[in-house]
Design a protein around this motif. Sequence first.
Motif, PDB file in Angstrom:
ATOM      1  N   THR A  27      -3.183   3.272   3.909  1.00  0.00           N
ATOM      2  CA  THR A  27      -1.779   3.638   3.759  1.00  0.00           C
ATOM      3  C   THR A  27      -1.421   3.740   2.281  1.00  0.00           C
ATOM      4  OG1 THR A  27      -1.111   1.295   3.820  1.00  0.00           O
ATOM      5  CG2 THR A  27      -1.077   2.516   5.906  1.00  0.00           C
ATOM      6  N   ARG A  28      -0.338   4.458   2.012  1.00  0.00           N
ATOM      7  CA  ARG A  28       0.155   4.540   0.634  1.00  0.00           C
ATOM      8  C   ARG A  28       0.720   3.192   0.218  1.00  0.00           C
ATOM      9  NH1 ARG A  28       4.596   8.303   0.235  1.00  0.00           N
ATOM     10  NH2 ARG A  28       4.619   8.420   2.509  1.00  0.00           N
ATOM     11  N   GLN A  29       0.426   2.827  -1.009  1.00  0.00           N
ATOM     12  CA  GLN A  29       0.837   1.530  -1.522  1.00  0.00           C
ATOM     13  C   GLN A  29       1.876   1.719  -2.622  1.00  0.00           C
ATOM     14  OE1 GLN A  29      -0.534  -1.183  -0.018  1.00  0.00           O
ATOM     15  NE2 GLN A  29      -1.885   0.094   1.223  1.00  0.00           N
ATOM     16  N   PHE A  51      -4.636   2.631  -0.116  1.00  0.00           N
ATOM     17  CA  PHE A  51      -5.630   1.571   0.021  1.00  0.00           C
ATOM     18  C   PHE A  51      -5.529   0.985   1.418  1.00  0.00           C
ATOM     19  CE2 PHE A  51      -7.423  -2.676  -1.359  1.00  0.00           C
ATOM     20  CZ  PHE A  51      -8.696  -2.176  -1.574  1.00  0.00           C
ATOM     21  N   ILE A  52      -6.322  -0.033   1.683  1.00  0.00           N
ATOM     22  CA  ILE A  52      -6.367  -0.664   2.993  1.00  0.00           C
ATOM     23  C   ILE A  52      -5.016  -1.298   3.311  1.00  0.00           C
ATOM     24  CG2 ILE A  52      -7.517  -2.442   4.374  1.00  0.00           C
ATOM     25  CD1 ILE A  52      -9.933  -2.108   2.496  1.00  0.00           C
ATOM     26  N   SER A  53      -4.510  -1.042   4.508  1.00  0.00           N
ATOM     27  CA  SER A  53      -3.270  -1.664   4.947  1.00  0.00           C
ATOM     28  C   SER A  53      -3.532  -3.129   5.290  1.00  0.00           C
ATOM     29  CB  SER A  53      -2.713  -0.928   6.164  1.00  0.00           C
ATOM     30  OG  SER A  53      -1.571  -1.590   6.668  1.00  0.00           O
ATOM     31  N   THR A  54      -2.706  -4.001   4.756  1.00  0.00           N
ATOM     32  CA  THR A  54      -2.874  -5.439   5.004  1.00  0.00           C
ATOM     33  C   THR A  54      -1.872  -6.002   5.997  1.00  0.00           C
ATOM     34  OG1 THR A  54      -1.468  -5.928   3.090  1.00  0.00           O
ATOM     35  CG2 THR A  54      -3.855  -5.861   2.723  1.00  0.00           C
ATOM     36  N   ALA A  96      -9.571  -5.095   6.952  1.00  0.00           N
ATOM     37  CA  ALA A  96      -9.028  -5.609   5.696  1.00  0.00           C
ATOM     38  C   ALA A  96      -9.642  -6.957   5.340  1.00  0.00           C
ATOM     39  CB  ALA A  96      -7.505  -5.729   5.800  1.00  0.00           C
ATOM     40  N   THR A  97      -9.774  -7.830   6.339  1.00  0.00           N
ATOM     41  CA  THR A  97     -10.350  -9.148   6.078  1.00  0.00           C
ATOM     42  C   THR A  97     -11.816  -9.035   5.668  1.00  0.00           C
ATOM     43  OG1 THR A  97      -8.865 -10.117   7.732  1.00  0.00           O
ATOM     44  CG2 THR A  97     -10.756 -11.434   7.049  1.00  0.00           C
ATOM     45  N   SER A 137       1.998  -3.658   0.969  1.00  0.00           N
ATOM     46  CA  SER A 137       2.825  -3.226  -0.163  1.00  0.00           C
ATOM     47  C   SER A 137       3.544  -1.903   0.098  1.00  0.00           C
ATOM     48  CB  SER A 137       1.961  -3.106  -1.427  1.00  0.00           C
ATOM     49  OG  SER A 137       1.098  -1.997  -1.337  1.00  0.00           O
ATOM     50  N   HIS A 138       3.127  -1.143   1.137  1.00  0.00           N
ATOM     51  CA  HIS A 138       3.853   0.100   1.412  1.00  0.00           C
ATOM     52  C   HIS A 138       5.255  -0.190   1.959  1.00  0.00           C
ATOM     53  CE1 HIS A 138       2.438  -0.693   5.563  1.00  0.00           C
ATOM     54  NE2 HIS A 138       3.516  -0.015   5.921  1.00  0.00           N
TER      55      HIS A 138
END
Length: 374
Positions: free
Chosen positions: A174-176, A183-186, A198-199, A279-280
């Motif tokens: 996703t866009r951060q 980057f990877i969506s958390t 993510a983990t 962060s998105h």
Amino acid sequence: MLGSNVSKTLRESNATKNSSCRSVSVGFPITMMVTGMVGNALALLLVYISYRKKENKRKKSFLLCIGSLALTDLFGQLLTSPIVISVYRADLKWERIDPSGKLCAFFGVCMTTFGLCALFLASAMAIERAMAITNPHWYSNHMKTSVTKQTLAVIWGLVLLFALLPIAGVGKYTRQWPGTWCFISTGDSKTPGNKFFATTFAVLGIFSLLVTLSCNVVTIRGLILRCKTKSGASQASRQWERLTTETVIQLLGIMCVLLICWSPLLVLMLRMISTQVSSHECNSTLVAPVNGTSRDLQLDCNFFLTAIRMASLNQILDPWVYLLLREILLRKFCIMANAVSNCSLEDGKESPTALDALNKQNQESKDLCKPQSN
């Protein structure tokens, strides 16, 4: 009337903030791209010249690892930085350059691939150094250039397959914040396997750091022990002590750079995964009233942006801590050693035999000024 004035004020404030952010931050990806290209290109050139001259298999394996790391960092800069710069030129609106969203997935794959590859290559070189120091006979008999090439290919292949998992539906890119990178969506718990993906990235990164640090500690310990056994007043002993000191300083520098650049991102990722925050989500809080929750989220997003920049900074520092600074320090040391030797000659205490020894020492100093294997 009052509501419209407030909305207008908020829009102007956000526009000012975005303009300020854009004017300040756009210089960061430009600077990183230029400096990264210069440093890694110099490292690749030096590795290529040295690789063609070296016949020692141990040195060739080392040069292959260094060259692969420099090539990885260089491509990481070339494939991601222009996209970030383009988004800034599009007024921070990603949709203008990527209406389909495929570029975001490509960006995420690049970030994951080049990030993990750099960490794993650092671990591979740390393992190679530890084996060369602790068990030199086995290393010289079994470590071949073909093994090094196969190991590098396996690292690249496995990391690329892992980075492509979101394309296959496991995880999500996703866009951060502030919308200039992906980057990877958390924090997306609805996407299948997203938390696992993510983990796994964070755990693999931390594991790679621990392997690198442990192997470097083993290497430092082995170097110090061998230096003690070779202690003496001979020229060979002094050269061994000098190279040991330089190598230990270099390894400590590598450890510090890796920890400072990567630890914040990996630790923060685990924290955001546990709290299901991404962060998105900061993009939706800019125009909302500032309360405790949104303020904490904004701090996490700003710190996440700083953390990813620090991790990207590792791509710039790698060629310097592994090769270029070592070369510069060796040359300076050689110049100082030769100056001291010349001063002793001027004192009139030398003999023709001592002069021959000095010429031999100067030649050995020139050889040491070439790239050395750790």
